[in-house]
Motif scaffolding. Structure first.
Motif, PDB file in Angstrom:
ATOM      1  N   GLY A  48     -11.891  18.463  -0.721  1.00 35.43           N
ATOM      2  CA  GLY A  48     -11.134  18.992   0.401  1.00 35.43           C
ATOM      3  C   GLY A  48     -10.680  17.969   1.412  1.00 35.43           C
ATOM      4  N   GLY A  49     -11.067  16.711   1.234  1.00 37.78           N
ATOM      5  CA  GLY A  49     -10.629  15.650   2.141  1.00 37.78           C
ATOM      6  C   GLY A  49      -9.979  14.522   1.360  1.00 37.78           C
ATOM      7  N   GLU A  50      -9.743  13.411   2.030  1.00 38.77           N
ATOM      8  CA  GLU A  50      -9.138  12.260   1.376  1.00 38.77           C
ATOM      9  C   GLU A  50     -10.203  11.379   0.745  1.00 38.77           C
ATOM     10  OE1 GLU A  50      -5.071  11.579   4.001  1.00 38.77           O
ATOM     11  OE2 GLU A  50      -6.852  10.367   4.439  1.00 38.77           O
ATOM     12  N   GLN A  51      -9.948  10.951  -0.459  1.00 40.50           N
ATOM     13  CA  GLN A  51     -10.816   9.964  -1.091  1.00 40.50           C
ATOM     14  C   GLN A  51     -10.731   8.641  -0.324  1.00 40.50           C
ATOM     15  OE1 GLN A  51      -9.655   7.988  -4.925  1.00 40.50           O
ATOM     16  NE2 GLN A  51     -11.332   9.221  -5.755  1.00 40.50           N
ATOM     17  N   THR A  52     -11.846   7.916  -0.277  1.00 41.07           N
ATOM     18  CA  THR A  52     -11.839   6.567   0.288  1.00 41.07           C
ATOM     19  C   THR A  52     -11.603   5.609  -0.873  1.00 41.07           C
ATOM     20  OG1 THR A  52     -13.395   7.258   2.006  1.00 41.07           O
ATOM     21  CG2 THR A  52     -13.123   4.900   1.655  1.00 41.07           C
ATOM     22  N   TYR A  53     -10.416   5.061  -0.917  1.00 37.80           N
ATOM     23  CA  TYR A  53      -9.910   4.361  -2.107  1.00 37.80           C
ATOM     24  C   TYR A  53      -9.893   2.853  -1.879  1.00 37.80           C
ATOM     25  CZ  TYR A  53      -6.921   3.666  -6.238  1.00 37.80           C
ATOM     26  OH  TYR A  53      -6.401   3.291  -7.455  1.00 37.80           O
ATOM     27  N   PHE A  54     -10.665   2.127  -2.696  1.00 30.24           N
ATOM     28  CA  PHE A  54     -10.734   0.674  -2.595  1.00 30.24           C
ATOM     29  C   PHE A  54     -10.345  -0.010  -3.906  1.00 30.24           C
ATOM     30  CE2 PHE A  54     -14.096   1.839   0.609  1.00 30.24           C
ATOM     31  CZ  PHE A  54     -13.482   1.290   1.722  1.00 30.24           C
ATOM     32  N   VAL A  55      -9.409   0.567  -4.647  1.00 25.87           N
ATOM     33  CA  VAL A  55      -9.112   0.041  -5.972  1.00 25.87           C
ATOM     34  C   VAL A  55      -7.649  -0.389  -6.086  1.00 25.87           C
ATOM     35  CG1 VAL A  55      -9.769   0.333  -8.386  1.00 25.87           C
ATOM     36  CG2 VAL A  55     -10.703   1.881  -6.690  1.00 25.87           C
ATOM     37  N   GLY A  56      -7.068  -0.812  -4.974  1.00 26.02           N
ATOM     38  CA  GLY A  56      -5.701  -1.319  -5.025  1.00 26.02           C
ATOM     39  C   GLY A  56      -5.576  -2.589  -5.840  1.00 26.02           C
ATOM     40  N   ASN A  57      -6.708  -3.272  -6.098  1.00 24.33           N
ATOM     41  CA  ASN A  57      -6.696  -4.453  -6.963  1.00 24.33           C
ATOM     42  C   ASN A  57      -6.620  -4.081  -8.439  1.00 24.33           C
ATOM     43  OD1 ASN A  57      -9.311  -3.331  -6.891  1.00 24.33           O
ATOM     44  ND2 ASN A  57     -10.240  -5.270  -7.473  1.00 24.33           N
ATOM     45  N   SER A  58      -6.729  -2.796  -8.750  1.00 25.63           N
ATOM     46  CA  SER A  58      -6.654  -2.331 -10.127  1.00 25.63           C
ATOM     47  C   SER A  58      -5.433  -1.432 -10.347  1.00 25.63           C
ATOM     48  CB  SER A  58      -7.931  -1.569 -10.498  1.00 25.63           C
ATOM     49  OG  SER A  58      -7.947  -1.241 -11.859  1.00 25.63           O
ATOM     50  N   LEU A  59      -5.256  -0.448  -9.483  1.00 23.84           N
ATOM     51  CA  LEU A  59      -4.058   0.393  -9.497  1.00 23.84           C
ATOM     52  C   LEU A  59      -3.750   0.818  -8.071  1.00 23.84           C
ATOM     53  CD1 LEU A  59      -1.853   1.870 -11.144  1.00 23.84           C
ATOM     54  CD2 LEU A  59      -3.367   3.866 -11.157  1.00 23.84           C
ATOM     55  N   GLY A  60      -2.631   0.351  -7.558  1.00 28.47           N
ATOM     56  CA  GLY A  60      -2.236   0.723  -6.208  1.00 28.47           C
ATOM     57  C   GLY A  60      -1.859   2.187  -6.119  1.00 28.47           C
ATOM     58  N   LEU A  61      -1.996   2.747  -4.923  1.00 27.81           N
ATOM     59  CA  LEU A  61      -1.637   4.151  -4.707  1.00 27.81           C
ATOM     60  C   LEU A  61      -0.117   4.352  -4.814  1.00 27.81           C
ATOM     61  CD1 LEU A  61      -4.001   5.166  -1.764  1.00 27.81           C
ATOM     62  CD2 LEU A  61      -4.305   5.559  -4.220  1.00 27.81           C
ATOM     63  N   GLN A  62       0.261   5.604  -5.016  1.00 35.68           N
ATOM     64  CA  GLN A  62       1.681   5.925  -5.200  1.00 35.68           C
ATOM     65  C   GLN A  62       2.408   5.994  -3.858  1.00 35.68           C
ATOM     66  OE1 GLN A  62       4.332   9.776  -6.478  1.00 35.68           O
ATOM     67  NE2 GLN A  62       2.563   9.329  -7.773  1.00 35.68           N
ATOM     68  N   PRO A  63       3.446   5.184  -3.675  1.00 42.35           N
ATOM     69  CA  PRO A  63       4.276   5.344  -2.476  1.00 42.35           C
ATOM     70  C   PRO A  63       4.995   6.687  -2.523  1.00 42.35           C
ATOM     71  CG  PRO A  63       4.683   3.227  -3.556  1.00 42.35           C
ATOM     72  CD  PRO A  63       3.880   4.052  -4.506  1.00 42.35           C
ATOM     73  N   ARG A  64       5.114   7.320  -1.370  1.00 40.52           N
ATOM     74  CA  ARG A  64       5.819   8.611  -1.326  1.00 40.52           C
ATOM     75  C   ARG A  64       7.273   8.478  -1.788  1.00 40.52           C
ATOM     76  NH1 ARG A  64       3.108  12.728   1.141  1.00 40.52           N
ATOM     77  NH2 ARG A  64       1.204  12.142   2.256  1.00 40.52           N
ATOM     78  N   GLY A  65       7.859   7.317  -1.612  1.00 41.80           N
ATOM     79  CA  GLY A  65       9.247   7.124  -2.017  1.00 41.80           C
ATOM     80  C   GLY A  65       9.448   6.920  -3.502  1.00 41.80           C
ATOM     81  N   ALA A  66       8.358   6.772  -4.269  1.00 35.39           N
ATOM     82  CA  ALA A  66       8.501   6.479  -5.693  1.00 35.39           C
ATOM     83  C   ALA A  66       9.147   7.635  -6.445  1.00 35.39           C
ATOM     84  CB  ALA A  66       7.138   6.138  -6.295  1.00 35.39           C
ATOM     85  N   GLN A  67       8.747   8.864  -6.124  1.00 35.69           N
ATOM     86  CA  GLN A  67       9.301  10.003  -6.840  1.00 35.69           C
ATOM     87  C   GLN A  67      10.803  10.127  -6.612  1.00 35.69           C
ATOM     88  OE1 GLN A  67       7.223  13.746  -6.701  1.00 35.69           O
ATOM     89  NE2 GLN A  67       5.233  12.755  -6.376  1.00 35.69           N
ATOM     90  N   ALA A  68      11.244   9.903  -5.394  1.00 29.77           N
ATOM     91  CA  ALA A  68      12.679   9.987  -5.108  1.00 29.77           C
ATOM     92  C   ALA A  68      13.455   8.918  -5.867  1.00 29.77           C
ATOM     93  CB  ALA A  68      12.920   9.857  -3.606  1.00 29.77           C
ATOM     94  N   ALA A  69      12.863   7.709  -5.970  1.00 29.29           N
ATOM     95  CA  ALA A  69      13.535   6.636  -6.695  1.00 29.29           C
ATOM     96  C   ALA A  69      13.674   6.976  -8.176  1.00 29.29           C
ATOM     97  CB  ALA A  69      12.769   5.327  -6.523  1.00 29.29           C
ATOM     98  N   VAL A  70      12.615   7.567  -8.744  1.00 24.37           N
ATOM     99  CA  VAL A  70      12.676   7.977 -10.147  1.00 24.37           C
ATOM    100  C   VAL A  70      13.656   9.131 -10.326  1.00 24.37           C
ATOM    101  CG1 VAL A  70      11.366   8.971 -12.063  1.00 24.37           C
ATOM    102  CG2 VAL A  70      10.360   7.137 -10.673  1.00 24.37           C
ATOM    103  N   GLN A  71      13.613  10.081  -9.399  1.00 24.47           N
ATOM    104  CA  GLN A  71      14.515  11.235  -9.494  1.00 24.47           C
ATOM    105  C   GLN A  71      15.979  10.821  -9.382  1.00 24.47           C
ATOM    106  OE1 GLN A  71      14.025  14.338 -10.418  1.00 24.47           O
ATOM    107  NE2 GLN A  71      11.847  13.904 -10.739  1.00 24.47           N
ATOM    108  N   GLU A  72      16.245   9.778  -8.614  1.00 21.10           N
ATOM    109  CA  GLU A  72      17.617   9.288  -8.527  1.00 21.10           C
ATOM    110  C   GLU A  72      18.113   8.859  -9.902  1.00 21.10           C
ATOM    111  OE1 GLU A  72      20.089   6.118  -5.846  1.00 21.10           O
ATOM    112  OE2 GLU A  72      18.275   5.380  -6.830  1.00 21.10           O
TER     113      GLU A  72
END
Length: 424
Positions: A33-57
């Motif tokens: 029910g809350g946000e995960q505390t994510y420390f794995v950007g050295n393995s897989l960075g989180l998804q930018p909100r703008g990524a879906q729009a770029a793909v949809q374009e």
């Protein structure tokens, strides 16, 4: 406990952080029910909100234009890879002509070694660090065998000489010097994936050059993490991925750098492909290969447009934030995490990443005292609590507070959970 190590101080740092708004640009995984505390950007960075729009374009162009999408509009596919070249060049400190987004890291590493590992009977040796990421070790051994040499004789691995498994510049200098007359290529990481140690790329380049060897870097853990000046440092090549700190998605299109001095050297061998052919005559379909000038000349096939689209969204964020500001926050985050671990968890965790902040990036590698079984138990406890790092055998948890989306208060969440586990 010092006020500087208090949770209230961390909250104040978050409130004053000029980069705090970038966290809202990312989709944070949920946990209970809350946000995960994510420390794995050295393995897989989180998804930018703008990524879906770029793909949809791109999907929209495909739906409405079909093949004409290659030649229509400002984001036409023929030159789509160049939409990222300028911003990517800024991130790695290069000229736009020196970088290209293409393939995956392992493919790019092989392509670069085709051009820059040219062994002879007198100079057959590749030098790298012991314990390198497996793809580098496999690729190097394969290239040596491909050229008819024996890795047992032609692969030199520099062993750690410092406490906790790190490698001093002195050890690198000694190894390059002692093997200098036989060195064909020095292949070195910008940041060692397991220990998190960052290296002096300029010094290593100078050492390799002095021995007449070519020099290339694997920057998988460096790009988007540390400020780089590849044009000035002037290695022959560098390769990297974009799914870590560059937040471009699983299996994202990778990147490569070829220094400007090689761009018009048509004597360099390469594995050619039609997308590396100069654009002006590419569609004449002539049998002769005429390479594009610049790193683009090492391309093989037309780029995966859907795979490149998320990179555009991420690079927009890097351009707005700036690498200097990101590095400043990264130093503050890892400095605070290190201080908290030393103050509260010396009986549980031992940092193996160098203490000197100039010799590390976002990542702290923490050895769990007590061995593998205890380490796995702690890792599983953290994961169940929604605090995610990653595990490296036999006893290391890597924690990477990433300045685009991690907060100072996240560090307290990690330390509190470790403390709770150790005290139960």
């Amino acid at each position: 406990m010092s006020e500087l190590l208090s949770r209230s101080h961390a909250l104040a740092l978050d409130a004053a952080d000029p980069l705090r708004g970038f966290r809202d640009e990312f989709l944070i995984p949920r946990h209970d029910g809350g946000e995960q505390t994510y420390f794995v950007g050295n393995s897989l960075g989180l998804q930018p909100r703008g990524a879906q729009a770029a793909v949809q374009e791109v999907m929209g162009q495909w739906a409405t234009l079909a093949v004409e999408g290659h030649f229509t509009g400002p984001t036409q596919w023929l030159g789509y890879h160049r939409l990222v070249s300028g911003q990517l060049a800024q991130v790695v400190g290069a000229l736009p002509s020196e970088v290209v987004a293409m393939n995956t890291l392992s493919v790019n590493l092989h392509l670069m070694m085709v051009s820059f590992y040219r062994p002879t009977a007198q100079r057959p040796v590749i030098l790298m660090e012991a314990g390198a990421f497996p793809t580098d070790r496999h690729a190097v051994e394969a290239q040596i065998r491909f050229h008819g040499f024996d890795p047992a004789d032609c692969l030199v691995e520099v062993q750690p000489d410092e406490a906790d498994g790190t490698i001093s510049l002195h050890a690198i200098e000694q190894a390059i010097g002692s093997h200098g007359a036989r060195l064909a290529l020095v292949l070195w990481p910008g940041v060692q994936y397991r220990t998190g140690q960052a290296f002096d790329l300029q010094a290593i380049t100078t050492l390799a050059r002095a021995q007449g060897a070519n020099i290339g870097f694997d920057l998988a853990h460096s790009v988007g993490n540390l400020p780089l000046q590849l044009h000035e440092v002037a290695p022959d090549f560098a390769v990297w991925c974009h799914y870590k700190y560059l937040n471009s998605g699983p299996g994202a299109v990778a990147g490569a750098f070829v220094h400007e001095r090689h761009h018009r050297d048509t004597t360099l061998p390469r594995f050619a492909g039609w997308w590396g052919h100069e654009e002006a005559t590419r569609f004449q379909m002539a049998p002769q290969f005429v390479p594009s000038v610049g790193a683009e000349g090492w391309q093989l096939s037309n780029p995966p447009i859907l795979g490149l689209a998320p990179l555009r969204a991420s690079l927009d964020l890097f351009q707005r934030a700036g690498m200097d500001a990101l590095r400043g926050k990264s130093l503050a985050l890892t400095g605070l995490l290190d201080a908290l671990v030393q103050a509260r968890l010396p009986h549980v965790l031992e940092r193996i990443t160098p203490a000197d902040s100039e010799r590390r990036g976002c990542q702290l590698s923490l050895r769990v005292i007590g061995g593998r079984e205890r380490g796995r138990a702690l890792f599983e406890h953290l994961r169940a609590a929604g605090v995610l790092g990653d595990w490296r055998e036999p006893d290391v948890i890597r924690i990477s507070p990433t300045p685009l989306y991690n907060r100072y208060q996240d560090l307290h969440r990690f330390v509190d959970e470790v403390d709770a586990w150790a005290g139960r």
